[in-house]
Enzyme design. Structure first.
Site, PDB file in Angstrom:
ATOM      1  N   GLY A 153       6.539  -1.100  -2.757  1.00  0.00           N
ATOM      2  CA  GLY A 153       5.880  -2.401  -2.715  1.00  0.00           C
ATOM      3  C   GLY A 153       4.466  -2.346  -3.240  1.00  0.00           C
ATOM      4  N   ASP A 154       4.134  -1.326  -4.026  1.00  0.00           N
ATOM      5  CA  ASP A 154       2.776  -1.250  -4.574  1.00  0.00           C
ATOM      6  C   ASP A 154       2.786  -0.413  -5.849  1.00  0.00           C
ATOM      7  OD1 ASP A 154      -0.192  -1.329  -4.622  1.00  0.00           O
ATOM      8  OD2 ASP A 154       0.057  -2.042  -2.577  1.00  0.00           O
ATOM      9  N   ASP A 155       1.627   0.160  -6.213  1.00  0.00           N
ATOM     10  CA  ASP A 155       1.549   0.896  -7.473  1.00  0.00           C
ATOM     11  C   ASP A 155       2.562   2.041  -7.539  1.00  0.00           C
ATOM     12  OD1 ASP A 155      -0.644  -0.697  -8.053  1.00  0.00           O
ATOM     13  OD2 ASP A 155      -2.088   0.787  -7.351  1.00  0.00           O
TER      14      ASP A 155
ATOM     15  N   ASN B 236       0.807  -1.235   0.000  1.00  0.00           N
ATOM     16  CA  ASN B 236       0.000   0.000   0.000  1.00  0.00           C
ATOM     17  C   ASN B 236       0.834   1.276   0.000  1.00  0.00           C
ATOM     18  OD1 ASN B 236      -2.258  -1.720   2.186  1.00  0.00           O
ATOM     19  ND2 ASN B 236      -2.601  -1.348   0.010  1.00  0.00           N
TER      20      ASN B 236
END
Ligand SMILES: *[C@@H]1O[C@H](CO)[C@@H](O)[C@H](O)[C@H]1NC(C)=O
Ligand SMILES: *[C@@H]1O[C@H](CO)[C@@H](O)[C@H](O)[C@H]1NC(C)=O
Ligand SMILES: *[C@@H]1O[C@H](CO)[C@@H](O)[C@H](O)[C@H]1NC(C)=O
Ligand SMILES: *[C@@H]1O[C@H](CO)[C@@H](O)[C@H](O)[C@H]1NC(C)=O
Ligand SMILES: *[C@@H]1O[C@H](CO)[C@@H](O)[C@H](O)[C@H]1NC(C)=O
Ligand SMILES: *[C@@H]1O[C@H](CO)[C@@H](O)[C@H](O)[C@H]1NC(C)=O
Ligand SMILES: *[C@@H]1O[C@H](CO)[C@@H](O)[C@H](O)[C@H]1NC(C)=O
Ligand SMILES: *[C@@H]1O[C@H](CO)[C@@H](O)[C@H](O)[C@H]1NC(C)=O
Ligand SMILES: *[C@@H]1O[C@H](CO)[C@@H](O)[C@H](O)[C@H]1NC(C)=O
Ligand SMILES: *[C@@H]1O[C@H](CO)[C@@H](O)[C@H](O)[C@H]1NC(C)=O
Length: 412
Positions: A232-234, A210
């Site tokens: 660790g995300d978009d 997130n």
């Protein structure tokens, strides 16, 4: 008598001159923010600088560490230059339980998807310059360790929320170890964000989930240029009512570029329109670009909305999974993607993917799983040159509910 007149005139001129001098200094007023040093709380000093110099002024953060221990609302700025040469740290003491508890209580809802923030910043004609070194550090490791990968942990705060902002520039800033989403651009337009470095990397076994580089909500005419996002995300995710967005010349090391998730709220129509993503390099990412909409069943709400006009071009991928994905299955169960995928009524159309090259690990270029309730139309792919690392060329597309594909064959 003559001498007295001259003297009087001189006094009048002196008074005029002093008035003029004061006016000039007010117009160009500079506030240098003093840091208390380790363990102090610099929130008051920061808020007071924004109050005194937030209109037609200049706010300077020196080469020091500033600790923020309370929620900040620095909105309503105008014609202001913010210079960050040091580091702003969202302070969380070693007493982990006590401090994450504080932020969980104090973070303020942004009015969408249960997201909350600890710093509102906004206004008209803001230039926020980090000169390539100015850093905002969310002290995120304690959050990664606290939530242990649980997605969208309620009230876990994002770092910065750029809100109600027009005609502004953010450049040369570094964002490290973000608490959650690095920043959200909310209800804003004509904003340029350039030369931005984001790195949210967990040092423990708990993932930096997130930690999106940036999210947009209710925005128009936003440019992201020269971003490097390791997380660790978009990398960048465009959400409800984002239009005329340009993303170019960026490096993404996390999940890639996302449109959505969108279409979550019952009876509310949302859109994403005219988005151009070009000149991007991806490294080891899962899907370089993907579109995700919520399912139409009552686990969430029947989604409404539509998106069109997405161009994705001049992209190099290195060891990505595939090149492009559409999924209409997002639902409440911790971000999972299974079941009810044909129920979304969110309409996706007019997507052009071109000039893509590099290496992927999957056996298909794209996975285009549209909802039977709103099949996708106007999808075109051209000049796609993707290989396995072994050198084998990949030509296959897997599809569902794609109408009239251009430049590719479903199932081949
Ligand atoms: C932030 O401050 C502005 C005034 O600049 C005020 O209008 C707004 O309600 C405040 N927002 C929050 C969330 O406190
Ligand atoms: C924007 O603010 C800068 C000061 O930061 C000022 O020089 C400039 O004139 C302002 N632009 C407009 C259009 O007001
Ligand atoms: C917001 O969170 C509450 C629980 O904290 C949950 O009941 C609600 O469904 C959530 N709403 C959305 C839109 O995520
Ligand atoms: C942004 O503007 C809206 C509408 O004017 C207002 O309701 C809201 O409080 C503002 N948000 C902040 C954080 O200042
Ligand atoms: C879009 O925003 C940029 C600033 O990033 C501005 O220069 C440009 O004029 C805006 N375009 C429109 C159509 O308002
Ligand atoms: C990103 O952050 C991690 C953890 O702090 C660090 O080990 C790594 O060197 C950083 N990467 C870059 C390119 O700065
Ligand atoms: C689409 O967005 C681009 C910026 O990426 C802008 O230049 C163009 O004018 C927009 N097109 C329309 C039809 O608004
Ligand atoms: C989002 O855009 C839709 C039109 O596509 C509009 O009906 C809706 O009011 C917008 N929502 C907000 C919160 O601005
Ligand atoms: C493609 O993108 C790269 C940046 O990744 C840029 O240097 C190059 O000029 C772009 N090429 C075209 C034809 O736009
Ligand atoms: C195909 O894409 C590559 C970049 O991946 C570009 O260099 C080349 O010019 C493109 N060819 C055509 C015919 O557009």
């Amino acid at each position: 008598m003559g001498t007295l007149k001259v003297l009087l005139l001189l006094v009048v001129q002196a008074v005029l001159a002093i008035t003029l001098f004061v006016d000039v200094t007010t117009a160009g007023k500079t506030c240098e923010v003093a840091s208390k040093g380790n363990s102090g709380d610099d929130t008051d000093a920061i808020l007071s600088a924004f109050k005194s110099c937030g209109q037609n002024g200049r706010i300077v953060f020196g080469n020091q560490v500033y600790y923020v221990k309370r929620v900040m609302n620095t909105t309503g700025l105008r014609n202001v230059q913010i210079e960050l040469r040091g580091k702003i740290l969202a302070r969380i003491n070693h007493c982990l339980f006590a401090d994450t508890t504080y932020w969980l209580e104090q973070s303020q809802p942004i009015g969408y998807q249960n997201m909350s923030t600890v710093w509102w910043l906004g206004g008209d004609n803001i230039t926020f310059d980090g000169f390539g070194t100015g850093t905002i550090d969310g002290n995120g490791q304690v959050w990664y360790d606290l939530v242990k990968g649980y997605s969208n942990y309620p009230r876990r705060p994002m770092g910065l929320t750029i809100v109600n902002t027009t005609n502004s520039i953010f450049r040369g800033l570094r964002f490290v170890q973000s608490q959650m989403w690095t920043m959200t651009i909310l209800r804003s337009q004509n904003v340029l964000l350039t030369d931005i470095f984001v790195n949210s990397t967990s040092r423990s076994r708990s993932p930096a989930r997130n930690t999106d580089g940036a999210d947009t909500l209710f925005v128009n005419n936003i440019t992201f240029r020269g971003w490097k996002v390791i997380n660790g995300d978009d990398g960048i995710s465009l959400k409800a009512n984002s239009s005329n967005v340009l993303i170019e010349d960026c490096d993404f090391y996390g999940l890639g570029f996302a449109l959505g998730s969108i279409g979550q709220y019952k009876g509310i129509f949302e859109h994403i329109e005219n988005v151009t993503v070009r000149g991007i390099r991806y490294f080891g990412t899962q899907w370089p670009a993907y579109i995700k909409t919520w399912t139409g069943v009552a686990k969430g709400y029947p989604p409404n909305g539509g998106g069109g006009g997405f161009g994705f071009s001049n992209v190099t991928v290195t060891r990505a999974y595939g090149a492009f994905q559409i999924g209409q299955c997002t639902h409440f169960r911790d971000g999972g993607q299974d079941g009810d995928c044909d129920t979304s009524r969110f309409q996706i159309r007019d997507i052009r993917v071109s000039d893509i090259k590099g290496t992927i690990t999957k056996d298909s270029v794209a996975s285009l799983k549209c909802s039977a309730s709103a099949p996708c139309s106007g999808l075109s792919f051209s000049n796609i040159s993707l290989k396995r690392e072994s050198g084998a060329s990949i030509q296959k597309y897997s599809c569902a509910n794609v109408v009239d594909p251009k430049g590719f064959n479903c199932g081949l």
